[in-house]
Design a protein around this motif. Structure first.
Motif, short mmCIF file in Angstrom:
data_model
loop_
_atom_site.label_atom_id
_atom_site.label_comp_id
_atom_site.label_asym_id
_atom_site.label_seq_id
_atom_site.Cartn_x
_atom_site.Cartn_y
_atom_site.Cartn_z
N PRO A 131 -23.89 -17.78 -62.71
CA PRO A 131 -24.53 -17.27 -61.48
C PRO A 131 -23.90 -17.82 -60.21
CG PRO A 131 -25.97 -18.81 -62.61
CD PRO A 131 -24.84 -18.55 -63.53
N GLN A 132 -23.45 -19.10 -60.25
CA GLN A 132 -22.84 -19.68 -59.06
C GLN A 132 -21.51 -18.99 -58.73
OE1 GLN A 132 -24.25 -22.15 -57.04
NE2 GLN A 132 -22.60 -21.45 -55.70
N MET A 133 -20.79 -18.58 -59.76
CA MET A 133 -19.51 -17.89 -59.54
C MET A 133 -19.74 -16.58 -58.78
SD MET A 133 -16.69 -16.70 -62.37
CE MET A 133 -17.88 -15.66 -63.22
N ILE A 134 -20.74 -15.81 -59.23
CA ILE A 134 -21.03 -14.53 -58.57
C ILE A 134 -21.55 -14.76 -57.16
CG2 ILE A 134 -22.40 -12.42 -58.71
CD1 ILE A 134 -22.49 -12.87 -61.77
N ALA A 135 -22.49 -15.69 -57.01
CA ALA A 135 -23.08 -15.95 -55.70
C ALA A 135 -22.04 -16.50 -54.73
CB ALA A 135 -24.24 -16.93 -55.83
N ALA A 136 -21.13 -17.35 -55.22
CA ALA A 136 -20.11 -17.92 -54.35
C ALA A 136 -19.18 -16.85 -53.81
CB ALA A 136 -19.31 -18.98 -55.10
N GLU A 280 -20.21 -23.35 -44.02
CA GLU A 280 -21.11 -22.60 -44.89
C GLU A 280 -20.37 -21.61 -45.78
OE1 GLU A 280 -24.02 -23.52 -45.41
OE2 GLU A 280 -23.84 -24.99 -43.82
N CYS A 281 -19.19 -21.17 -45.35
CA CYS A 281 -18.38 -20.29 -46.19
C CYS A 281 -17.85 -21.04 -47.41
CB CYS A 281 -17.23 -19.72 -45.36
SG CYS A 281 -16.16 -18.60 -46.31
N PHE A 282 -17.48 -22.32 -47.18
CA PHE A 282 -16.91 -23.10 -48.26
C PHE A 282 -17.98 -23.80 -49.12
CE2 PHE A 282 -13.05 -23.45 -45.38
CZ PHE A 282 -12.34 -22.50 -46.10
#
Length: 570
Positions: A131-136, A280-282
């Motif tokens: 999920p973190q991969m998609i959200a990132a 916040e982007c990173f």
């Protein structure tokens, strides 16, 4: 890799988890925007009243983020728990479908590693990394798009770094693949060796070999430590690379923004927004790196699980087979070679067993006797030829139907950790207490069972070690009686029993074989005297066939086996 294991319910949970993570990212982004505007107002000389509402907004965003973070933990645990439950169910079902033929090719410890540890690694991989991969990716794209509206050059810098960060795991995966495999192989090997030493503790102590075995295990542990360090070295380089890209991207973006502010091309508010939003982007990409780091060992572990799930299962037929009595069994031109051997265990083996006939298979160790029994139970499939029951190829029968036709009493009786009653009813769980007692009585087991501390409810211990060999054997016979299968396989059923118990067990076996088509595999030739026919095997083929007395008068291979055994007994 893992995506094909995600059932629809898990996919919906993952989608919900991604939505929660995007909500968290949105709270950080809007907080950054409010902070930037508040600072711009302060720099412009406005009073405190001008930033009251931005501060209220920041406080509300903190509350929303706290709730979302708590919800994320709960959702992550539930999602990964559902995946682990699904994996366990599928893996156990697959192992049971593959059967002992497949299990004998590997080691118990290695299979245990895949079944337990391999599945446990799904926690971090499914609950965190996926999920973190998609959200990132989604979050970084959204924030970068907004930065483009502020300044194209800054947007391009952040975009370049954002693209580079997801590429780093792909590059590191190429380097990690071999080391991951070596790490997991070493881990499974170490686990298997430790389990082997634990199960063989009595033997190690008896032969004074525990210190030597301990030194060997220490050497394996040292190798595993080395493989772990080599793997971690690559992980550390990846983590350092991510930190370098994030720091460099942030510094360049702010530097360009400051230069364009001096040139009058952007406002102070724009620069503050660049400062806040670049971080916040990173941030979600930094969280992705942490999630990847926590789940790096999931890749080889889950790959091991998938290797088991991808193993082909013997195809089962659909032919119905009705029986009015004991069936015939036939092996026709059967040749079979074990996977890890060059010489066939059976070579052009042909045997016809008439309905209700008791046929004994004898011969030296390695002659192929147990292989005949394994093929009849379809733990393996023949390399050539076929095995039939009532002229129906067993490959055309459903596996459940085939195995319901066969009862086995093996040389090494396996009892599960549970009660005597539970072990007796293994092949027929719906049996009544009276039926269980009747089977135990017929197997000459009822007397010793009732003498146990809790009778039929006594726990027999792991592998039935609280019982003697003769007691375990009689429970196995009672279990086969209770199953009431028309085909019976006796695989060295009395070879590990003392002479005092052999008479009682032989009487129980005589009761068991009545009215059943029976294959008796025996080393003790005294137990095959009453067989209808004796088959002498050597090198995987039939060398003699006939009744016990007839074979003795021929003075051939069987007579030599009997003479050798009688000579050894003196």
């Amino acid at each position: 890799m893992i995506f094909r294991l995600l059932i629809p319910a898990v996919r919906w949970r993952l989608a919900g988890l991604v939505a929660i993570l995007l909500t968290i990212t949105a709270t950080y982004v809007f907080q950054g925007v409010l902070v930037a505007h508040s600072l711009a107002l302060i720099f412009a000389g406005d009073g405190f009243t001008a930033i009251v509402w931005p501060l209220v907004g920041i406080a509300l965003l903190q509350v929303v983020r706290s709730c979302a973070l708590a919800l994320r933990e709960t959702a992550a645990l539930r999602t990964s728990g559902l995946v682990k439950a699904e994996l366990r169910e599928r893996l156990v079902g697959k192992l049971l479908a593959l059967g002992p033929g497949w299990a004998q090719r590997g080691r118990t410890g290695s299979t245990q590693t895949s079944l337990v540890d391999g599945i446990e690694t799904a926690d971090a991989y499914v609950g965190r990394f996926l999920p973190q991969m998609i959200a990132a990716v989604v979050g970084a794209i959204a924030v970068t798009a907004y930065l483009f509206t502020l300044d194209v050059v800054v947007g391009l810098v952040v975009l370049g770094c954002s693209i580079l960060l997801p590429v780093l795991p792909l590059v590191s995966e190429t380097v990690l693949r071999g080391r991951n495999r070596a790490w997991f192989t070493a881990y499974k090997g170490l686990y298997a060796e430790n389990l082997d030493a634990l199960q063989g503790m009595v033997t190690l102590k008896a032969f004074n070999a525990s210190r030597r075995r301990g030194a060997e295990l220490a050497a394996l542990a040292e190798k595993f430590c080395t493989d772990s360090i080599r793997l971690m070295a690559v992980i550390v380089l990846y983590v350092g690379g991510v930190a370098f890209v994030i720091a460099t991207g942030t510094a360049i973006a702010i530097g360009i923004g400051a230069h364009r502010l001096v040139a009058g091309e952007i406002t102070v508010t724009d620069l503050l927004l660049i400062l806040m939003l670049t971080a916040e982007c990173f941030r979600p990409l930094r969280d992705l790196e942490a999630a990847y780091h926590s789940s790096y060992n999931a890749v080889p572990s889950l790959r091991g699980v998938l290797e088991v799930l991808d193993e082909p299962v013997p195809e089962a037929g659909t032919t119905a087979l009705g029986l009015a009595g004991p069936p015939s069994v036939a092996f026709t031109g059967v040749t079979f070679t074990y996977r890890d051997r060059d010489r066939p265990a059976l070579r052009d083996f042909t045997l016809d067993v008439a309905p209700g006939e008791r046929v004994a298979l004898v011969g030296r160790s390695g002659a192929g006797k147990t292989t005949v029994a394994a093929l009849l139970s379809r733990f393996f499939d023949t390399t050539q030829g076929r095995v039939t029951v009532n002229d129906v190829d067993i490959r055309d029968l459903p596996l459940d139907r085939l195995r319901s036709l066969v009862a086995v009493v093996a040389q090494d009786t396996y009892l599960f950790h549970g009660t005597v009653r539970h072990n007796l009813a293994l092949g027929r769980p719906d049996a009544t207490d009276d039926e269980i007692t009747a089977a135990a009585t017929a197997a000459r087991a009822h007397e010793f069972i009732t003498a146990l501390p809790q009778g039929y409810d006594t726990i027999v211990g792991e592998r039935g070690l609280k019982l003697s060999g003769g007691e375990r054997q009689r429970i196995a016979i009672a279990r086969a009686l209770l199953k009431d299968a028309p085909i019976l396989i006796l695989d060295e059923a009395t070879s590990s029993v003392d002479a005092a118990n052999e008479t009682a067990i032989q009487q129980a076996l005589d009761t068991l074989t009545g009215g059943r088509t029976t294959l008796m595999i025996a080393h003790r030739l005294s137990t095959v005297r009453d067989a209808d026919r004796v088959i002498v095997m050597d090198g995987g083929a039939v060398v003699e066939s006939g009744h016990h007395d007839d074979l003795l008068t021929r003075r051939g291979a069987y007579a030599r086996l009997v003479a050798a055994q009688q000579g050894a007994a003196r």
